[in-house]
Design an enzyme around this catalytic site. Structure first.
Site, PDB file in Angstrom:
ATOM      1  N   GLU A  52       0.861  -1.186   0.000  1.00  0.00           N
ATOM      2  CA  GLU A  52       0.000   0.000   0.000  1.00  0.00           C
ATOM      3  C   GLU A  52       0.893   1.231   0.000  1.00  0.00           C
ATOM      4  O   GLU A  52       1.634   1.460   0.959  1.00  0.00           O
ATOM      5  CB  GLU A  52      -0.890   0.049   1.237  1.00  0.00           C
ATOM      6  CG  GLU A  52      -2.181  -0.718   1.089  1.00  0.00           C
ATOM      7  CD  GLU A  52      -2.055  -2.120   1.632  1.00  0.00           C
ATOM      8  OE1 GLU A  52      -1.539  -2.267   2.734  1.00  0.00           O
ATOM      9  OE2 GLU A  52      -2.451  -3.073   0.931  1.00  0.00           O
TER      10      GLU A  52
ATOM     11  N   ASP B 101      -5.578   8.474  10.926  1.00  0.00           N
ATOM     12  CA  ASP B 101      -4.234   8.010  11.236  1.00  0.00           C
ATOM     13  C   ASP B 101      -3.725   8.508  12.576  1.00  0.00           C
ATOM     14  O   ASP B 101      -3.968   9.640  12.973  1.00  0.00           O
ATOM     15  CB  ASP B 101      -3.267   8.443  10.126  1.00  0.00           C
ATOM     16  CG  ASP B 101      -3.475   7.604   8.889  1.00  0.00           C
ATOM     17  OD1 ASP B 101      -3.316   6.374   8.984  1.00  0.00           O
ATOM     18  OD2 ASP B 101      -3.832   8.165   7.833  1.00  0.00           O
TER      19      ASP B 101
END
Ligand SMILES: Cc1ncc(COP(=O)(O)O)c(C=O)c1O
Lengths: 253, 393
Positions: A45, A56
């Protein structure tokens, strides 16, 4: 059938690695991808950095901030990846937030991904219903798999709906949290992994968030098809640079 | 033309809920419940009672005689500055804390820039005995010390947002991350008409008490419900949304939204989102926002911390795109001058956010018999240091 579908048919648990493009140094993107492949990683990724990464934790936030400071942009990433398929044959997925893709132009973005040989996208803030209504046809036109997230809070009904819209795998977020490395999984995770396994979905599941070492990788892949490591890998890049990649991958399996 | 949110959560092409799946259960629960809950007689009763007895509503609609004389038109000030905690923000936090209780939540989180919304949230949490955590950019914590102290006195925990540019947008990111990490017991009280649907609509409805009262009060004073113009400053757009709400469909009422031009719209230090922004996604909604060509959200600038936000709520983007509202940009200098002028003419020290709305009279021509209602969104106590530094008082 793209590289992701073929990879998912292999008879093994898949190790997938997330990293932020342009980190630690702007031009590290391609060397990192090549080294991950050469050390046996199954899928990658590539994080397209964003100024405001809502889902995040601190590690990926910091790598994103640094990557942007280094000069990473969507255009720059596409330039870096232009010849990637000359050396890399494992599935490549771009993971990023929707705003930079919108500004690039969603169709132009998809077309560019197809041209380079990107196999899929993970866009945490593009909800499944908007995708289905507005973008699914476009992604299919360019042969891109779009990967959706599920969490321990996602109802069975919604998991089935997400399964019906997905093409490739389902990204199973391990716990109710933002990204970040953890060292163990508890009962909640085990029960959730079992619940999802029992749903017998058409798409295989790959677990992400909180996978940091061999133990968490093994626990996550007991039932699921594979696992994704992000923050723990970025921490390694931070402390050891790209020379730390081989040891890191070997420590997982 | 509709200026209201549709069933999918959009105002024209703006709005929606662009959220990670981790937030879906919470946002979906809110979406399914908010109108039902707000419609319950017991909710309405409790909300109205608190607005009356605790906040001090209705806030006066004050005819500003000397200011009207100076500018040759009829100026009314809607006195949100007289609310408990000194600004309109409390209308929303009262509504949302009652909502949170109905949804069975026990832990409250919020973001704040200047600290006004943080104080209003800490206040209602104290009122209801709920745990309160307020995220605030590290830089804002340093420059808004009195409000940080207020929040602490009210029992809230103030957590510094250390990421990104360490101001309001990052505090909002941190609050959203907290909600992802605490999906079951927590309600997020957003402080403006922003965020994923249903937030912009819910906040707007709670703030719409402002325009509901204006109608009744103007009818008493002038024999008509509708002014010729309503004026409000816009950060994320909650006081403006509340001030405009009941006039949106009354086409004879002109709507004027005032943004912060900072040091000048094109100076590179500005928060004039309607001019500088492009359609994109910020904090879960599609709206106009300031960003680079590459889609990275940029840091705005305004002397007023409450207007220092790189986006505007989706309703306002729609009002801008359709031309229903006229957008004006006011610089730091124009706002500061207008703020001081209100002190001298009317004996009211306004918040610097509000001073932006007041500053339009300098360059906007109104007719002598026009009725112009300005939302006096907050009082200036919190801004004394800025006034002192700016004017060398
Ligand atoms: C007094 C006052 N007015 C206006 C604003 C701007 O917010 P909004 O656009 O949501 O009304 C603030 C925000 O802190 C404020 O404190």
């Amino acid at each position: 059938m793209n590289r992701i579908h073929k990879k998912l048919e292999e008879d093994k648990k898949l190790l997938s690695i997330y990293f932020t493009a342009g980190y630690p140094d702007l031009e590290d993107t391609v060397p990192i991808i090549e080294r991950l492949q050469n050390n046996g990683v199954d899928m990658i990724e590539i994080g397209l950095p964003f100024s405001d990464p809502l889902a995040d934790g601190p590690t990926i936030q910091e790598s994103s901030t640094k990557a942007l400071k280094n000069g990473m942009t969507t255009k720059k990433l596409f330039e870096q990846l232009k010849d990637i398929r000359e050396t890399v044959h494992i599935p490549l997925i771009i993971m990023g937030y929707f705003n930079p893709m919108m500004q690039y132009g969603v169709e132009a973005f998809c077309a560019k991904c197809a041209e380079i040989g990107i196999d899929g996208l993970i866009i945490p803030d593009l909800p499944v219903d908007v995708y289905e209504e507005e973008y699914k046809a476009l992604f299919e036109k360019y042969g891109l798999s779009n990967v959706f997230l599920i969490t321990p809070q996602t109802s069975d009904e919604r998991i089935r709906f997400i399964d019906s819209v997905s093409d490739g795998f389902i990204y199973m977020v391990s716990s109710a949290s933002v990204t970040g490395a953890k060292n163990t999984f508890g009962d909640v995770q085990t029960q959730y992994f079992e619940r999802v396994d029992q749903l017998q979905l058409k798409n295989p599941q790959i677990v992400g968030f909180g996978i940091s070492n061999k133990d968490t990788f093994n626990a996550a892949t007991k039932l699921a098809k594979g696992a994704i490591i992000g923050s723990a890998f970025i921490k390694t890049l931070n402390s050891k640079g790209i020379d730390g990649i081989e040891e890191f991958v070997k420590s997982i399996r | 033309m509709s200026y209201h949110v549709n069933e999918k959560g959009y105002y024209g092409e703006f709005g929606g809920a662009f959220i990670p799946e981790m937030l879906y259960p919470n946002v979906e629960e809110l979406r399914q419940q908010y109108l039902k809950v707000m419609d319950e007689p017991s909710f309405k009763e409790e909300f109205n009672q608190l607005l009356k007895d605790y906040v001090g509503r209705p806030s006066p609609l004050y005819f500003a005689k000397r200011m009207s004389e100076k500018y040759g038109t009829k100026i009314y000030l809607k006195r949100e500055d007289l609310n408990h905690t000194g600004a309109h923000k409390i209308n929303n936090t009262i509504g949302q804390i009652l909502m949170a209780k109905r949804l069975g939540k026990t832990r409250i989180i919020a973001e704040t820039g200047a600290g006004q919304h943080g104080v209003a949230t800490a206040t209602v949490c104290a009122l209801m005995g709920l745990e309160c955590i307020v995220y605030m950019g590290e830089i804002d914590i340093a420059r808004q010390a009195p409000n940080v102290a207020r929040m602490k006195m009210l029992g809230a925990e103030v957590r510094p947002a250390l990421s990104g540019s360490r101001t309001l947008k990052d505090a909002t990111n941190e609050a959203i991350r907290d909600w992802i990490n605490n999906p079951v017991n927590t309600h997020y009280i957003i402080g403006s008409a922003i965020g994923p649907h249903p937030y912009p609509d819910m906040v707007t409805r709670f703030q719409s008490v402002i325009s509901a009262e204006i109608k009744t009060q103007l009818k008493e004073k002038e024999g008509r419900e509708n002014p010729d113009y309503v004026v409000a400053c816009i950060g994320g757009g909650s006081n403006a949304a509340g001030t405009f709400y009941h006039f949106l469909d009354e086409e004879e009422v002109g709507i004027i939204a005032v943004e912060a031009a900072g040091k000048g719209v094109h100076s590179g230090e500005s928060a004039a989102t309607s001019v500088l922004g492009h359609k994109g996604i910020i904090h879960g909604c599609k709206t106009l926002l300031m960003q680079t060509d590459d889609g990275q959200i940029t840091e705005p600038y305004s002397i007023s911390a409450g207007l220092d936000y790189p986006g505007v709520g989706p309703m306002h983007s729609h009002l801008y795109a359709t031309g229903r509202a006229e957008f004006k940009a006011i610089t730091d200098a124009e706002a500061m001058k207008a703020g001081l002028e209100l002190c001298k003419l009317e004996g009211i020290i306004p918040a610097i956010e509000t001073s932006h709305a007041l500053a339009i009279f300098e360059n906007t021509k109104f007719k002598p018999d026009d009725i112009v209602v300005v939302a006096l969104s907050g009082r200036g106590d919190k801004d004394l240091n800025t006034y002192i530094d700016y004017f060398g008082l």
